[in-house]
Design a protein around this motif. Structure first.
Motif, PDB file in Angstrom:
ATOM      1  N   SER A  44       6.677   0.289   7.001  1.00  0.00           N
ATOM      2  CA  SER A  44       5.579  -0.607   7.354  1.00  0.00           C
ATOM      3  C   SER A  44       4.531  -0.680   6.243  1.00  0.00           C
ATOM      4  CB  SER A  44       4.913  -0.159   8.662  1.00  0.00           C
ATOM      5  OG  SER A  44       4.245   1.066   8.469  1.00  0.00           O
ATOM      6  N   ALA A  45       4.474   0.323   5.388  1.00  0.00           N
ATOM      7  CA  ALA A  45       3.521   0.305   4.284  1.00  0.00           C
ATOM      8  C   ALA A  45       4.066  -0.404   3.060  1.00  0.00           C
ATOM      9  CB  ALA A  45       3.137   1.738   3.902  1.00  0.00           C
ATOM     10  N   GLN A  46       5.375  -0.556   2.967  1.00  0.00           N
ATOM     11  CA  GLN A  46       6.002  -1.201   1.819  1.00  0.00           C
ATOM     12  C   GLN A  46       5.906  -2.715   1.941  1.00  0.00           C
ATOM     13  OE1 GLN A  46       7.253  -0.447  -0.999  1.00  0.00           O
ATOM     14  NE2 GLN A  46       7.384   1.747  -0.843  1.00  0.00           N
ATOM     15  N   TYR A 109       3.391   6.480   6.577  1.00  0.00           N
ATOM     16  CA  TYR A 109       2.550   5.380   6.107  1.00  0.00           C
ATOM     17  C   TYR A 109       1.571   5.866   5.042  1.00  0.00           C
ATOM     18  CZ  TYR A 109      -0.815   1.580   6.187  1.00  0.00           C
ATOM     19  OH  TYR A 109      -1.648   0.557   5.828  1.00  0.00           O
ATOM     20  N   LEU A 110       0.907   6.987   5.323  1.00  0.00           N
ATOM     21  CA  LEU A 110      -0.076   7.513   4.377  1.00  0.00           C
ATOM     22  C   LEU A 110       0.572   8.002   3.084  1.00  0.00           C
ATOM     23  CD1 LEU A 110      -2.504   9.421   6.747  1.00  0.00           C
ATOM     24  CD2 LEU A 110      -2.903   7.259   5.568  1.00  0.00           C
ATOM     25  N   VAL A 112       3.172   6.675   1.536  1.00  0.00           N
ATOM     26  CA  VAL A 112       3.441   5.506   0.697  1.00  0.00           C
ATOM     27  C   VAL A 112       2.144   4.893   0.196  1.00  0.00           C
ATOM     28  CG1 VAL A 112       4.383   3.161   0.694  1.00  0.00           C
ATOM     29  CG2 VAL A 112       5.667   5.024   1.722  1.00  0.00           C
ATOM     30  N   ARG A 113       1.177   4.717   1.081  1.00  0.00           N
ATOM     31  CA  ARG A 113      -0.097   4.118   0.673  1.00  0.00           C
ATOM     32  C   ARG A 113      -0.849   5.009  -0.303  1.00  0.00           C
ATOM     33  NH1 ARG A 113      -0.607  -1.013   0.768  1.00  0.00           N
ATOM     34  NH2 ARG A 113      -1.813  -1.704   2.504  1.00  0.00           N
ATOM     35  N   GLY A 114      -0.852   6.317  -0.049  1.00  0.00           N
ATOM     36  CA  GLY A 114      -1.511   7.250  -0.960  1.00  0.00           C
ATOM     37  C   GLY A 114      -0.839   7.302  -2.315  1.00  0.00           C
ATOM     38  N   ALA A 116       0.938   4.886  -3.691  1.00  0.00           N
ATOM     39  CA  ALA A 116       0.668   3.605  -4.386  1.00  0.00           C
ATOM     40  C   ALA A 116      -0.746   3.586  -4.952  1.00  0.00           C
ATOM     41  CB  ALA A 116       0.885   2.449  -3.431  1.00  0.00           C
ATOM     42  N   THR A 117      -1.702   4.080  -4.190  1.00  0.00           N
ATOM     43  CA  THR A 117      -3.080   4.117  -4.672  1.00  0.00           C
ATOM     44  C   THR A 117      -3.218   5.060  -5.865  1.00  0.00           C
ATOM     45  OG1 THR A 117      -3.875   3.661  -2.446  1.00  0.00           O
ATOM     46  CG2 THR A 117      -5.470   4.587  -3.997  1.00  0.00           C
ATOM     47  N   ARG A 120      -1.786   3.405  -8.962  1.00  0.00           N
ATOM     48  CA  ARG A 120      -2.682   2.401  -9.528  1.00  0.00           C
ATOM     49  C   ARG A 120      -3.873   3.034 -10.245  1.00  0.00           C
ATOM     50  NH1 ARG A 120      -3.295  -0.151  -4.494  1.00  0.00           N
ATOM     51  NH2 ARG A 120      -1.199  -0.729  -3.945  1.00  0.00           N
TER      52      ARG A 120
END
Length: 123
Positions: A44-46, A109-110, A112-114, A116-117, A120
């Protein structure tokens, strides 16, 4: 076309779920639920294409999750208070699986989001 992809993924997910449920112990069911929910959270985060999401998330993981849910059903008792005992047992088991599922979906979710952040920020 999307429904066909979901159906194909569902067939694969049912096969995976059947393999997981060959000898359904409490630990195996809990680990399978945690893994499936963690993968759902990661997906869901991708930002994947809708076709890949249809096959993997809705098809494969949705079918595998339903197989785990079917194996969670507790045995029925015979007696006057059977409905009450069955309801209490199913409620307790469902509460544990909900907590595990939500926790691992959030962790996936966290992660993948973490990641990716962090990628970046370090780039």
């Amino acid at each position: 076309m999307t429904w066909l992809l979901v159906a194909l993924g569902g067939a694969a997910g049912s096969a995976i779920g059947a393999l997981l449920m060959r000898r359904p112990t409490g630990t195996r069911l809990l680990v399978a639920a945690a893994a499936i929910c963690g993968l759902m959270g990661m997906l869901s985060a991708q930002l994947l294409s809708p076709k890949v999401t249809a096959v993997l998330a809705y098809g494969v993981l949705g079918s595998a999750a339903s197989m785990v849910t079917m194996a969670v059903a507790s045995p029925m008792w015979v007696g006057a208070d059977a409905p009450v005992r069955s309801t209490v047992a199913v409620t307790k088991r469902l509460a544990v699986y909900c907590v595990v599922g939500v926790t691992f979906a959030l962790l996936g979710y966290l992660a993948v989001r973490g990641g990716a952040t962090l990628y970046r920020k370090l780039r």
